[in-house]
Design a protein around this motif. Structure first.
Motif, short mmCIF file in Angstrom:
data_model
loop_
_atom_site.label_atom_id
_atom_site.label_comp_id
_atom_site.label_asym_id
_atom_site.label_seq_id
_atom_site.Cartn_x
_atom_site.Cartn_y
_atom_site.Cartn_z
N ALA A 145 38.31 61.03 35.24
CA ALA A 145 38.24 59.59 35.19
C ALA A 145 36.78 59.60 35.85
O ALA A 145 36.54 59.19 37.16
CB ALA A 145 39.16 58.78 35.70
N ALA A 146 35.63 60.00 34.97
CA ALA A 146 34.35 60.04 35.47
C ALA A 146 33.36 59.64 34.30
O ALA A 146 33.82 59.69 33.12
CB ALA A 146 33.90 61.18 35.94
N LEU A 147 32.17 59.21 34.74
CA LEU A 147 31.19 58.90 33.81
C LEU A 147 30.97 59.96 32.60
O LEU A 147 30.96 59.56 31.18
CB LEU A 147 29.58 58.98 34.22
N PRO A 186 35.10 54.40 28.77
CA PRO A 186 34.88 52.82 28.35
C PRO A 186 34.79 52.86 27.09
O PRO A 186 35.23 51.92 26.32
CB PRO A 186 33.38 52.69 29.25
N TYR A 187 33.94 53.98 26.14
CA TYR A 187 34.20 53.93 24.80
C TYR A 187 35.46 53.92 23.99
O TYR A 187 35.80 53.51 23.21
CB TYR A 187 32.96 54.81 24.37
N LEU A 188 36.17 54.67 24.51
CA LEU A 188 37.59 54.88 24.06
C LEU A 188 38.39 53.86 24.23
O LEU A 188 39.08 53.44 23.41
CB LEU A 188 38.05 56.19 24.76
N ARG A 232 39.73 53.59 39.08
CA ARG A 232 40.06 52.11 39.24
C ARG A 232 39.23 51.17 38.44
O ARG A 232 40.11 50.32 37.85
CB ARG A 232 39.81 51.94 40.87
N SER A 233 37.96 51.50 38.41
CA SER A 233 37.27 50.54 37.52
C SER A 233 37.72 50.71 36.03
O SER A 233 37.64 49.67 35.25
CB SER A 233 35.51 50.80 37.46
N LEU A 234 38.09 51.82 35.66
CA LEU A 234 38.67 52.01 34.24
C LEU A 234 39.88 51.24 34.00
O LEU A 234 40.37 50.39 32.85
CB LEU A 234 38.82 53.41 33.96
N LYS A 235 40.78 51.11 34.81
CA LYS A 235 42.06 50.55 34.98
C LYS A 235 41.84 48.95 34.76
O LYS A 235 42.22 48.16 34.08
CB LYS A 235 43.01 50.55 35.92
N SER A 236 40.67 48.56 35.45
CA SER A 236 40.03 47.04 35.47
C SER A 236 39.86 46.66 33.88
O SER A 236 40.03 45.74 33.46
CB SER A 236 39.23 46.96 36.51
N GLN A 237 39.01 47.76 33.44
CA GLN A 237 38.38 47.56 32.02
C GLN A 237 39.65 47.47 31.22
O GLN A 237 39.48 46.52 30.39
CB GLN A 237 37.68 48.66 31.51
N ALA A 238 40.66 48.14 31.37
CA ALA A 238 41.93 48.17 30.44
C ALA A 238 42.30 46.96 30.53
O ALA A 238 42.86 46.28 29.45
CB ALA A 238 42.75 49.25 30.69
N VAL A 239 42.63 46.25 31.84
CA VAL A 239 43.28 44.81 31.84
C VAL A 239 42.44 43.81 31.13
O VAL A 239 42.99 42.87 30.34
CB VAL A 239 43.29 44.47 33.28
N ARG A 240 41.18 43.97 31.28
CA ARG A 240 40.22 43.16 30.60
C ARG A 240 40.38 43.08 28.88
O ARG A 240 40.04 42.07 28.52
CB ARG A 240 38.68 43.49 30.93
N LEU A 241 40.60 44.20 28.67
CA LEU A 241 40.76 44.64 26.99
C LEU A 241 42.26 44.35 26.65
O LEU A 241 42.60 44.46 25.52
CB LEU A 241 40.30 45.91 26.79
N ASN A 242 43.14 43.48 27.65
CA ASN A 242 44.41 43.56 27.31
C ASN A 242 45.21 44.67 27.03
O ASN A 242 46.32 44.59 26.18
CB ASN A 242 44.53 42.49 26.14
#
Length: 378
Positions: free
Chosen positions: A205-207, A212-214, A240-250
Motif C-alpha cells: 500500500a504505497a505510491l 488511488p486509480y484502481l 490508512r489514507s487508501l481506506k479513507s479514499q475507499a470510504v469517500r468513494l462509497n
C-alpha cells in the motif's frame, strides 16, 4: 567457502523479498555462507529464512532519515560492525536505499570486496537517479529482471552494459497450479456465488502501486456491475489514507486485507488480477497470476510489456489513468458474461501464454545464474 552478505532495505514480504529469500535458500551450503541484513525490519520473509538456518539481522533504520537521524546513524554503526565481523567476500544489495548504502559502506570498509546491486524497479525521480548515478560505478556488477530496466540503467547511469545482467524472476508454477485445485471450495467458503466476479490486486500500500486509480476505476465498475468484488492484498505506509479514499468513494474499506501469507488462496478465488502500478521492474504478481491461468489487467510500465501482450495474454492500460482501467475491467466483465465462472484453465509449467513461457522463470535456473555471476567476480 564464499561468504555473501545480502543487504535489503526492508525484509517483510514484497516481491523483491520473496526473490531474495528463494535465492538464499537455493545456495549450496557447502560452497556459500549467506546472511541477510535488513536496514529496517525483518518480518515474514525473515521468519522463513531463519527456519532454514540462515541468519537475518534487522537494523531498525527509520523510513524518514531527516526526522529520525539517530536511528539512521545507529543502523549504519550496526551495519559497519556486521560487515567487519562477517567479513563477506560479496555484498549483494537489493532495493534503492540498500543499493546506495551497501556500495558506500562496502567500498569504505573493505575496498577489495565485490559488490553486486540488483535493480528490481526503475525509479526515475531526480534524487534516486542522482544517487544511483553517483554510486553505480562502485558496483562490480548489477542485475535486473527486465530488459527495459537494463536499457534505462545503461543510458541514465552510464553503467557498462556488459556488467549489467538480466536475470529473470522465478516463480514456482506448480505451487500456484495446485492452489487452483481448491478454487471451488475456497470460493464457497468466502461466500462467492457462481455469478460473482472477483477482482484482485496485490502489492504494498504505497505510491508505486497506483491504488488511488484502481479505487476510482472500481467505484465506477461496481455501480454498473454490483455482483463484483475487489480484494487488495498488502500492507504499507498508505494503507490508512487508501481506506479513507475507499470510504469517500462509497466502497467498503474491508476490501483491504493487509498482509496475507497465502496469496495463492486469494488468487484461487479470483477471476481477474488488476495491477495499477506507476512504475515496476518485472512484477512477480504477473508471473503468479499466469501460473494460475487467471486474466490480468496491468499498467504498461517498465518491464510489464515484456510479460504481457495487450489483448493476447492480458490487457495493458496507461498508468495514472482510472478511465482506461475501468474500460479494461468492463471489457473483462463483458467477456466473462459468455463464460461460466469455473472454467479457468491453469497454465502447465512449460506452456506458453502469449509471449511468456513460464519455463523462462524457473527459480532453480535463476539461482544458477546468480551463482555463475558470483563465481565470475573472482
Amino acid at each position: 567457502m564464499t561468504r555473501i552478505l545480502y543487504l535489503i532495505t526492508d525484509f517483510d514480504f514484497g516481491g523483491t523479498e520473496k526473490q531474495l529469500a528463494d535465492l538464499a535458500q537455493r545456495l549450496d551450503k557447502k560452497a556459500f555462507q549467506p546472511i541477510v541484513v535488513s536496514l529496517k525490519t525483518a518480518g515474514h520473509a525473515a521468519a522463513i529464512l531463519r527456519k532454514s538456518g540462515i541468519p537475518v539481522y534487522a537494523l531498525g533504520m527509520g523510513t524518514e532519515i531527516l526526522r529520525k537521524p539517530l536511528k539512521f546513524i545507529s543502523a549504519l554503526i550496526k551495519l559497519e560492525k556486521l560487515i567487519l565481523d562477517f567479513d563477506p567476500d560479496i555484498i549483494h544489495t537489493f532495493l534503492f536505499r540498500a543499493n546506495i548504502i551497501g556500495r558506500v559502506m562496502g567500498r569504505l570498509l573493505r575496498p577489495g570486496i565485490k559488490i553486486v546491486s540488483t535493480l528490481g524497479v526503475w525509479d526515475n525521480r531526480y534524487l534516486p537517479t542522482l544517487l544511483e548515478r553517483c554510486t553505480s560505478s562502485w558496483a562490480d556488477a548489477m542485475t535486473t529482471n527486465s530488459q527495459w530496466v537494463k536499457q534505462q540503467a545503461t543510458a541514465t547511469l552510464r553503467y557498462p552494459a556488459n556488467k549489467l545482467h538480466v536475470i529473470l524472476n522465478g516463480v514456482d508454477a506448480d505451487h500456484y497450479i495446485n492452489a487452483m485445485k481448491d478454487r471451488n471450495s475456497a470460493r464457497a467458503k468466502e461466500g462467492i456465488t457462481t455469478d460473482e466476479i472477483v477482482f484482485l490486486s496485490v502489492g504494498r500500500a504505497a505510491l508505486q502501486k497506483g491504488y488511488p486509480y484502481l479505487l476510482q476505476a472500481y467505484s465506477r465498475i461496481v455501480k454498473a456491475y454490483p455482483k463484483t468484488r475487489l480484494i487488495i492484498l498488502g500492507d504499507g505506509p498508505d494503507l490508512r489514507s487508501l481506506k479513507s479514499q475507499a470510504v469517500r468513494l462509497n466502497l467498503d474499506p474491508k476490501i483491504f486485507k493487509g498482509f496475507v501469507p497465502n496469496v495463492e488462496y486469494y488468487l484461487a478465488i479470483s477471476d481477474c488480477v488488476v495491477l495499477a502500478s506507476l512504475w515496476e521492474g518485472s512484477p512477480n504478481a504477473i508471473l503468479e497470476t499466469m501460473a494460475c491461468g487467471i486474466q490480468i489487467i496491468a499498467t504498461a510500465v517498465c518491464g510489464t510489456p515484456e510479460l504481457l501482450e495487450d489483448g493476447k495474454n492480458g490487457w495493458l492500460v496507461e498508468p495514472h489513468n482510472a478511465n482506461d482501467l475501468a474500460e479494461k475491467m468492463q471489457r473483462f466483465l463483458d467477456k466473462a458474461k459468455d463464460q461460466t465462472k469455473n472454467d479457468i484453465q491453469t497454465v502447465s509449467p512449460g506452456a506458453t501464454t502469449g509471449i511468456t513461457s513460464l519455463t523462462r522463470f524457473d527459480p532453480a535456473a535463476r539461482a544458477k545464474n546468480f551463482i555463475e555471476l558470483y563465481k565470475s567476480l573472482d
